[in-house]
Design an enzyme around this catalytic site. Structure first.
Site, mmCIF file in Angstrom:
data_model
loop_
_atom_site.group_PDB
_atom_site.id
_atom_site.type_symbol
_atom_site.label_atom_id
_atom_site.label_comp_id
_atom_site.label_asym_id
_atom_site.label_seq_id
_atom_site.Cartn_x
_atom_site.Cartn_y
_atom_site.Cartn_z
ATOM 1 N N ASN A 1 0.880 -1.168 0.000
ATOM 2 C CA ASN A 1 0.000 0.000 0.000
ATOM 3 C C ASN A 1 0.918 1.219 0.000
ATOM 4 O O ASN A 1 1.492 1.561 1.016
ATOM 5 C CB ASN A 1 -0.888 -0.030 1.258
ATOM 6 N N TRP A 2 1.049 1.816 -1.168
ATOM 7 C CA TRP A 2 1.994 2.940 -1.296
ATOM 8 C C TRP A 2 1.493 4.205 -0.623
ATOM 9 O O TRP A 2 2.251 5.150 -0.434
ATOM 10 C CB TRP A 2 2.250 3.241 -2.774
ATOM 11 N N LYS A 3 0.201 4.247 -0.318
ATOM 12 C CA LYS A 3 -0.414 5.464 0.233
ATOM 13 C C LYS A 3 -0.148 6.630 -0.731
ATOM 14 O O LYS A 3 -0.064 6.407 -1.932
ATOM 15 C CB LYS A 3 0.082 5.725 1.646
ATOM 16 N N GLU B 1 -6.875 4.953 7.572
ATOM 17 C CA GLU B 1 -6.627 6.371 7.266
ATOM 18 C C GLU B 1 -7.832 6.988 6.570
ATOM 19 O O GLU B 1 -8.158 8.152 6.785
ATOM 20 C CB GLU B 1 -5.353 6.506 6.413
ATOM 21 N N GLY C 1 2.288 2.281 10.585
ATOM 22 C CA GLY C 1 3.263 3.363 10.428
ATOM 23 C C GLY C 1 3.979 3.742 11.713
ATOM 24 O O GLY C 1 4.626 4.771 11.789
ATOM 25 N N GLY D 1 2.698 -1.186 4.224
ATOM 26 C CA GLY D 1 2.769 0.236 3.903
ATOM 27 C C GLY D 1 4.196 0.675 3.647
ATOM 28 O O GLY D 1 4.755 0.468 2.562
ATOM 29 N N GLY D 2 4.808 1.254 4.660
ATOM 30 C CA GLY D 2 6.150 1.838 4.543
ATOM 31 C C GLY D 2 7.163 0.961 3.832
ATOM 32 O O GLY D 2 7.884 1.431 2.933
ATOM 33 N N GLU E 1 -5.778 -4.773 10.377
ATOM 34 C CA GLU E 1 -4.745 -3.759 10.570
ATOM 35 C C GLU E 1 -4.999 -2.994 11.863
ATOM 36 O O GLU E 1 -5.806 -2.048 11.876
ATOM 37 C CB GLU E 1 -4.759 -2.767 9.401
ATOM 38 N N SER F 1 3.130 -2.224 10.183
ATOM 39 C CA SER F 1 4.576 -2.306 10.386
ATOM 40 C C SER F 1 5.172 -3.669 10.041
ATOM 41 O O SER F 1 6.088 -4.149 10.708
ATOM 42 C CB SER F 1 4.942 -1.901 11.820
ATOM 43 N N HIS G 1 -9.548 1.513 4.551
ATOM 44 C CA HIS G 1 -8.291 1.637 5.296
ATOM 45 C C HIS G 1 -8.514 2.591 6.472
ATOM 46 O O HIS G 1 -9.287 3.547 6.360
ATOM 47 C CB HIS G 1 -7.198 2.172 4.368
HETATM 48 P P1 PGA Z 1 2.679 0.246 7.574
HETATM 49 O O1 PGA Z 1 1.233 0.506 6.925
HETATM 50 O O2 PGA Z 1 3.174 -1.049 7.010
HETATM 51 O O3 PGA Z 1 3.506 1.432 7.157
HETATM 52 O O4 PGA Z 1 2.482 0.166 9.049
HETATM 53 C C1 PGA Z 1 0.344 -0.535 6.720
HETATM 54 C C2 PGA Z 1 -0.926 -0.024 6.106
HETATM 55 O O5 PGA Z 1 -1.351 1.097 6.434
HETATM 56 O O6 PGA Z 1 -1.538 -0.713 5.275
#
Ligand code: PGA
Length: 248
Positions: free
Chosen positions: A10-12, A97, A173, A234-235, A167, A213, A95
């Site tokens: 997930n590149w966001k 966010e 993050g 994500g990251g 999640e 994470s 998600h």
């Molecule tokens: P993260 O994000 O791996 O940076 O914690 C995961 C996500 O939001 O899908």
């Protein structure tokens, strides 16, 4: 194992189309695992560039959100028809966010899930608790409810084909990964509630991912758990470390 593993990035809101193209060409060379399905969920504006860049590899392209209408006066939104036409086969829905910053409710999540399925795009439905909710001891109740509402109206066959991602919001993050036991407990609870509503046979087919994470060091242990069928990353999906996660 009935369920094919899925590692989804997930590149966001990261990487411009030209940066995306360059990154994907590097990633292609670093992937060696042919058993897992590999997906990158990219910003809408990157979809065309990434779809071209993944040619000749098994990497699939997904989106991070979509609207629940097919077309019309919805300024700034992206329709499932547009995503499909651009080559998208998966879409992240709900998600945390989006729930937190864009006020997406369980009901909106449900509408999007139904529309994605109707249009043949596989939704990756995100559920998970905040730190407060975990400390109150309501994680399992909450995640069960989020799952039930998100999937409401789908048939057994459709539920077998979608993906759910657990999640925990406190792990996203933050560098604080859930332990593999914590992640397994909630993923098992998600499979249970799917089993209660859609039958055990369906629940055995639905893929459940862990996200929060995930990195090259902790992925193998998390993915070894019985009810965890891969990860939403994500990251670490913005670095070549993503290949280590897939390869493990
Ligand atoms: P993260 O994000 O791996 O940076 O914690 C995961 C996500 O939001 O899908």
């Amino acid at each position: 194992m009935l369920r094919k593993r899925l590692v989804a990035g997930n590149w966001k809101m990261n990487l411009t189309p030209s940066e995306a193209k360059k990154f994907v060409s590097e990633l292609k060379g670093a992937l060696i695992n042919k058993d897992a399905e590999v997906l990158v969920c990219v910003p809408d504006i990157d979809i065309t560039a990434v779809s071209e860049a993944v040619l000749g590899s098994d990497i699939k392209v997904g989106a991070q959100n979509m609207y629940f209408e097919e077309k019309g006066a919805f300024t700034g939104e992206t329709s499932p028809l547009m995503l499909k036409d651009a080559g998208v086969c998966y879409v992240v829905i709900g998600h945390s966010e989006r729930r937190a910053y864009f006020h997406e409710t369980d009901e909106i999540v449900n509408k999007k899930v139904l529309k994605a399925v109707e249009q043949g795009i596989v939704p990756i439905v995100c559920v998970g608790e905040t730190l407060d909710q975990r400390e109150q001891g309501i994680t399992v109740d909450l995640v069960r409810l989020q799952t039930k509402i998100a999937l409401k109206g789908l048939t057994e066959k459709q539920v077998a084909e979608i993906v759910v991602a657990y999640e925990p919001v406190w792990a996203i993050g933050t560098g604080k990964t859930a332990t593999s036991e914590q992640a397994e407990e909630v993923c098992a609870a998600i499979r249970n509630v799917i089993g209660e509503v859609y039958g055990k046979e369906t629940a055995e087919k639905t893929r459940i991912l862990y996200g929060g994470s995930v990195n090259g060091k902790n992925a193998a242990e998390l993915f070894a758990m019985e009810n965890i069928d891969g990860g939403l990353v994500g990251g670490a999906s913005l670095k070549l470390e993503f290949a280590d996660i897939v390869n493990c």
